[in-house]
Design a protein around this motif. Structure first.
Motif, PDB file in Angstrom:
ATOM      1  N   GLN A  80       0.820  -1.200  -0.061  1.00  0.00           N
ATOM      2  CA  GLN A  80       0.162  -0.097  -0.015  1.00  0.00           C
ATOM      3  C   GLN A  80       0.621   1.224  -0.137  1.00  0.00           C
ATOM      4  OE1 GLN A  80      -3.444  -0.048   2.742  1.00  0.00           O
ATOM      5  NE2 GLN A  80      -3.029  -2.066   3.228  1.00  0.00           N
ATOM      6  N   SER A  81       1.735   1.293   0.800  1.00  0.00           N
ATOM      7  CA  SER A  81       2.754   2.480   0.864  1.00  0.00           C
ATOM      8  C   SER A  81       3.756   2.650  -0.360  1.00  0.00           C
ATOM      9  CB  SER A  81       3.919   2.245   1.738  1.00  0.00           C
ATOM     10  OG  SER A  81       4.586   1.183   1.559  1.00  0.00           O
ATOM     11  N   ALA A  82       3.977   1.691  -1.418  1.00  0.00           N
ATOM     12  CA  ALA A  82       4.284   1.708  -2.771  1.00  0.00           C
ATOM     13  C   ALA A  82       3.456   2.395  -3.487  1.00  0.00           C
ATOM     14  CB  ALA A  82       5.041   0.457  -3.117  1.00  0.00           C
ATOM     15  N   LEU A  83       2.049   1.959  -3.379  1.00  0.00           N
ATOM     16  CA  LEU A  83       1.039   2.442  -4.420  1.00  0.00           C
ATOM     17  C   LEU A  83       0.841   3.727  -4.023  1.00  0.00           C
ATOM     18  CD1 LEU A  83      -0.905   1.776  -6.515  1.00  0.00           C
ATOM     19  CD2 LEU A  83      -2.319   1.050  -4.701  1.00  0.00           C
ATOM     20  N   SER A  84       0.537   4.114  -2.873  1.00  0.00           N
ATOM     21  CA  SER A  84       0.510   5.390  -2.224  1.00  0.00           C
ATOM     22  C   SER A  84       1.503   6.465  -2.965  1.00  0.00           C
ATOM     23  CB  SER A  84       0.376   5.684  -0.922  1.00  0.00           C
ATOM     24  OG  SER A  84       0.028   7.012  -0.580  1.00  0.00           O
ATOM     25  N   HIS A  85       2.765   6.028  -2.492  1.00  0.00           N
ATOM     26  CA  HIS A  85       3.894   6.878  -3.104  1.00  0.00           C
ATOM     27  C   HIS A  85       3.821   7.041  -4.745  1.00  0.00           C
ATOM     28  CE1 HIS A  85       8.032   8.413  -3.369  1.00  0.00           C
ATOM     29  NE2 HIS A  85       8.342   7.649  -4.160  1.00  0.00           N
ATOM     30  N   ALA A  86       3.558   5.991  -5.426  1.00  0.00           N
ATOM     31  CA  ALA A  86       3.434   6.055  -6.839  1.00  0.00           C
ATOM     32  C   ALA A  86       2.342   6.926  -7.221  1.00  0.00           C
ATOM     33  CB  ALA A  86       3.105   4.699  -7.652  1.00  0.00           C
ATOM     34  N   MET A  87       1.295   7.064  -6.617  1.00  0.00           N
ATOM     35  CA  MET A  87       0.022   8.092  -6.918  1.00  0.00           C
ATOM     36  C   MET A  87       0.547   9.404  -6.750  1.00  0.00           C
ATOM     37  SD  MET A  87      -2.356   6.395  -8.366  1.00  0.00           S
ATOM     38  CE  MET A  87      -0.919   5.440  -9.103  1.00  0.00           C
ATOM     39  N   ARG A  88       1.313   9.617  -5.471  1.00  0.00           N
ATOM     40  CA  ARG A  88       1.864  10.846  -5.461  1.00  0.00           C
ATOM     41  C   ARG A  88       2.864  11.375  -6.509  1.00  0.00           C
ATOM     42  NH1 ARG A  88       1.756   9.383  -0.051  1.00  0.00           N
ATOM     43  NH2 ARG A  88       3.887   8.726   0.119  1.00  0.00           N
ATOM     44  N   ASN A  89       3.739  10.538  -6.615  1.00  0.00           N
ATOM     45  CA  ASN A  89       4.456  10.784  -8.029  1.00  0.00           C
ATOM     46  C   ASN A  89       3.777  11.281  -9.168  1.00  0.00           C
ATOM     47  OD1 ASN A  89       6.753  10.636  -6.514  1.00  0.00           O
ATOM     48  ND2 ASN A  89       7.221   8.429  -7.014  1.00  0.00           N
ATOM     49  N   LEU A 125       2.083  15.392 -13.277  1.00  0.00           N
ATOM     50  CA  LEU A 125       0.877  15.954 -14.015  1.00  0.00           C
ATOM     51  C   LEU A 125       0.633  17.159 -13.403  1.00  0.00           C
ATOM     52  CD1 LEU A 125      -1.279  12.684 -14.480  1.00  0.00           C
ATOM     53  CD2 LEU A 125       0.298  13.749 -16.164  1.00  0.00           C
ATOM     54  N   ASP A 126       1.029  17.518 -12.273  1.00  0.00           N
ATOM     55  CA  ASP A 126       0.524  18.780 -11.755  1.00  0.00           C
ATOM     56  C   ASP A 126      -0.793  18.829 -11.471  1.00  0.00           C
ATOM     57  OD1 ASP A 126       1.278  21.275 -10.321  1.00  0.00           O
ATOM     58  OD2 ASP A 126       1.307  22.320 -12.202  1.00  0.00           O
ATOM     59  N   VAL A 127      -1.545  17.734 -10.943  1.00  0.00           N
ATOM     60  CA  VAL A 127      -3.000  17.645 -10.719  1.00  0.00           C
ATOM     61  C   VAL A 127      -3.342  16.696  -9.727  1.00  0.00           C
ATOM     62  CG1 VAL A 127      -3.441  16.261 -12.939  1.00  0.00           C
ATOM     63  CG2 VAL A 127      -5.106  17.838 -12.074  1.00  0.00           C
ATOM     64  N   ARG A 128      -4.164  17.091  -8.955  1.00  0.00           N
ATOM     65  CA  ARG A 128      -4.697  15.991  -8.050  1.00  0.00           C
ATOM     66  C   ARG A 128      -5.588  15.086  -8.551  1.00  0.00           C
ATOM     67  NH1 ARG A 128      -7.397  17.630  -2.131  1.00  0.00           N
ATOM     68  NH2 ARG A 128      -7.140  15.642  -1.148  1.00  0.00           N
ATOM     69  N   LEU A 129      -5.314  13.918  -8.422  1.00  0.00           N
ATOM     70  CA  LEU A 129      -6.268  13.022  -9.026  1.00  0.00           C
ATOM     71  C   LEU A 129      -7.101  12.097  -8.066  1.00  0.00           C
ATOM     72  CD1 LEU A 129      -3.824  11.184 -11.322  1.00  0.00           C
ATOM     73  CD2 LEU A 129      -5.148  12.909 -12.106  1.00  0.00           C
ATOM     74  N   LEU A 130      -6.723  12.100  -6.710  1.00  0.00           N
ATOM     75  CA  LEU A 130      -7.340  11.306  -5.917  1.00  0.00           C
ATOM     76  C   LEU A 130      -7.704  12.000  -4.547  1.00  0.00           C
ATOM     77  CD1 LEU A 130      -5.367   7.840  -6.177  1.00  0.00           C
ATOM     78  CD2 LEU A 130      -7.764   8.326  -7.191  1.00  0.00           C
ATOM     79  N   THR A 131      -8.939  11.729  -4.009  1.00  0.00           N
ATOM     80  CA  THR A 131      -9.123  12.374  -2.824  1.00  0.00           C
ATOM     81  C   THR A 131      -9.023  11.355  -1.643  1.00  0.00           C
ATOM     82  OG1 THR A 131     -10.734  13.953  -3.732  1.00  0.00           O
ATOM     83  CG2 THR A 131     -10.905  13.671  -1.187  1.00  0.00           C
ATOM     84  N   ARG A 132      -8.057  11.606  -0.593  1.00  0.00           N
ATOM     85  CA  ARG A 132      -7.963  10.639   0.279  1.00  0.00           C
ATOM     86  C   ARG A 132      -8.369  10.921   1.648  1.00  0.00           C
ATOM     87  NH1 ARG A 132      -3.878  11.890  -2.894  1.00  0.00           N
ATOM     88  NH2 ARG A 132      -2.585  10.030  -3.965  1.00  0.00           N
ATOM     89  N   VAL A 174     -11.119   6.331  -0.487  1.00  0.00           N
ATOM     90  CA  VAL A 174     -10.033   7.115  -1.616  1.00  0.00           C
ATOM     91  C   VAL A 174     -11.175   7.285  -2.702  1.00  0.00           C
ATOM     92  CG1 VAL A 174      -9.138   5.150  -2.344  1.00  0.00           C
ATOM     93  CG2 VAL A 174      -8.161   7.154  -2.998  1.00  0.00           C
ATOM     94  N   ALA A 175     -11.236   8.320  -3.445  1.00  0.00           N
ATOM     95  CA  ALA A 175     -12.200   8.648  -4.581  1.00  0.00           C
ATOM     96  C   ALA A 175     -11.427   9.685  -5.491  1.00  0.00           C
ATOM     97  CB  ALA A 175     -13.626   9.057  -4.020  1.00  0.00           C
ATOM     98  N   PRO A 176     -11.515   9.388  -6.777  1.00  0.00           N
ATOM     99  CA  PRO A 176     -11.374  10.092  -7.925  1.00  0.00           C
ATOM    100  C   PRO A 176     -11.684  11.929  -7.694  1.00  0.00           C
ATOM    101  CG  PRO A 176     -12.087   8.280  -8.906  1.00  0.00           C
ATOM    102  CD  PRO A 176     -12.601   8.354  -7.498  1.00  0.00           C
ATOM    103  N   THR A 177     -10.920  12.643  -7.799  1.00  0.00           N
ATOM    104  CA  THR A 177     -11.230  13.953  -7.920  1.00  0.00           C
ATOM    105  C   THR A 177     -11.980  14.224  -9.307  1.00  0.00           C
ATOM    106  OG1 THR A 177      -9.282  14.833  -9.026  1.00  0.00           O
ATOM    107  CG2 THR A 177      -9.355  14.690  -6.669  1.00  0.00           C
ATOM    108  N   GLU A 178     -12.541  15.316  -9.478  1.00  0.00           N
ATOM    109  CA  GLU A 178     -13.091  15.604 -10.727  1.00  0.00           C
ATOM    110  C   GLU A 178     -12.350  15.372 -11.810  1.00  0.00           C
ATOM    111  OE1 GLU A 178     -15.301  19.445 -13.126  1.00  0.00           O
ATOM    112  OE2 GLU A 178     -14.971  19.569 -11.048  1.00  0.00           O
ATOM    113  N   ALA A 179     -11.185  15.864 -11.914  1.00  0.00           N
ATOM    114  CA  ALA A 179      -9.967  15.685 -13.021  1.00  0.00           C
ATOM    115  C   ALA A 179      -9.632  14.233 -12.917  1.00  0.00           C
ATOM    116  CB  ALA A 179      -8.749  16.433 -12.713  1.00  0.00           C
ATOM    117  N   GLY A 180      -9.433  13.611 -11.967  1.00  0.00           N
ATOM    118  CA  GLY A 180      -9.272  11.955 -12.009  1.00  0.00           C
ATOM    119  C   GLY A 180     -10.159  11.291 -12.501  1.00  0.00           C
ATOM    120  N   GLU A 181     -11.696  11.624 -12.371  1.00  0.00           N
ATOM    121  CA  GLU A 181     -12.622  10.920 -12.809  1.00  0.00           C
ATOM    122  C   GLU A 181     -12.774  10.990 -14.093  1.00  0.00           C
ATOM    123  OE1 GLU A 181     -15.920   8.433 -12.945  1.00  0.00           O
ATOM    124  OE2 GLU A 181     -14.744   9.073 -11.107  1.00  0.00           O
ATOM    125  N   ARG A 182     -12.301  12.186 -14.868  1.00  0.00           N
ATOM    126  CA  ARG A 182     -12.264  12.623 -16.309  1.00  0.00           C
ATOM    127  C   ARG A 182     -11.100  11.530 -17.079  1.00  0.00           C
ATOM    128  NH1 ARG A 182     -12.454  18.118 -15.141  1.00  0.00           N
ATOM    129  NH2 ARG A 182     -10.310  18.317 -15.955  1.00  0.00           N
TER     130      ARG A 182
END
Length: 296
Positions: free
Chosen positions: A32-41, A46-53, A58-66
């Motif tokens: 889980q820690s490696a996966l969380s680190h990969a998502m932050r990277n 991309l300089d955009v937030r994809l997930l709301t934690r 955890v759920a996609p943000t509006e940009a993440g859902e698109r």
């Protein structure tokens, strides 16, 4: 850079689909820690937030859902092609997700699935029992099982069960105290066990037909239950009349626990179908399942 983006995008798709780092990490075979680190990277690149934690979800943000909706069809195509390659082996393999209502699962689907899975041990089946009218495309199911009349016109429907009839039943003790209804209109003077529609939230109107004329009756009573076995049990206990599939009360009637009324108002109707999107390319494993379930 390209390799990192592709790997992290695939990881993002799994997280967005599962709405859980725990389940996504298990599927991807990483911590889980490696996966969380990969998502932050990925978000940093991309300089955009994809997930709301949160601490629990955890759920996609509006940009993440698109992004998810844009990439999802392509990922499904890749998964289908990989599965198709596996299917080329002598032993068909793959994963199939189904949704079915409680009665169809018990009477039609489950008896045949037991035989099918023994015949094809490399095909994995997941079944979600849900009495609502599930959006199989939005919820990413391969197919669903519902009554023919409930299947949308843009779906392919394959008949998998015989015609059905509904039955109005109550306990002998109930009828001795309250009398026997002679027509569906008489039900308005009886205590009936209601069922709430999971999709629309309203109470289900009991449906009858005689001489080709349909009739819907809204009933009232002390008890509302969505579970089929409990509605039958409540009727046996004398708590009211139940409106249930006829095949579920055969034993109760034979044993004298239930009495069947208004039978001449309950006409047969088309039974269950397996339905799935016409535009989706299905695997060989899915085709085998359709053939195994097809009713003749």
């Amino acid at each position: 850079m390209l390799k990192d983006n592709i790997n992290d995008l695939i990881s993002f798709m799994v997280v967005a689909r599962e709405r859980s780092f725990t389940r996504a990490a298990a599927q991807l075979g990483v911590s889980q820690s490696a996966l969380s680190h990969a998502m932050r990277n990925l978000e940093s690149r991309l300089d955009v937030r994809l997930l709301t934690r949160t601490t629990r979800s955890v759920a996609p943000t509006e940009a993440g859902e698109r992004l998810y909706q844009s990439l999802s069809p392509h990922l499904q195509e890749i998964e289908q092609e990989i599965t198709a390659l596996r299917d080329s082996r002598e032993r068909p393999a793959g994963n199939i997700r189904l949704t079915a209502a409680e009665h169809s699962m018990n009477t039609v689907l489950w008896p045949r699935l037991k035989t099918f899975m023994q015949q094809y041990p490399d095909i994995n089946i997941e079944v979600i029992v849900d009495n609502g009218l599930t959006d199989i495309v939005g919820e990413r199911f391969d197919a669903g099982v519902r009554l023919v009349e409930q299947v949308a016109r843009d779906m392919i429907a394959v008949r998998i069960g015989p015609d059905m009839r509904m039955a109005v039943v109550g306990s002998p003790g109930y009828f001795a105290h309250r009398g026997i209804p002679q027509t569906p209109h008489d039900l308005q003077h009886h205590r009936c066990i209601n069922m709430r529609l999971p999709t629309r939230g309203g109470l289900y109107a009991w449906e009858f037909e005689r001489n080709g004329e349909p009739l819907r009756v809204r009933v009232e009573g002390q008890l509302t239950l969505n579970s089929l076995p409990q509605r039958i049990e409540a009727a046996e206990a004398g708590l009211g009349l139940a409106y249930v599939p006829e095949d579920t009360i055969v034993d109760g009637v034979a044993a004298g626990r239930l009495q069947h009324v208004l039978a001449d108002w309950c006409a047969p109707f088309a039974g269950y179908s397996l339905y799935y999107p016409s535009r989706r390319q299905h695997t060989a494993a899915f085709a085998l399942l359709v053939d195994a379930l097809r009713y003749s």
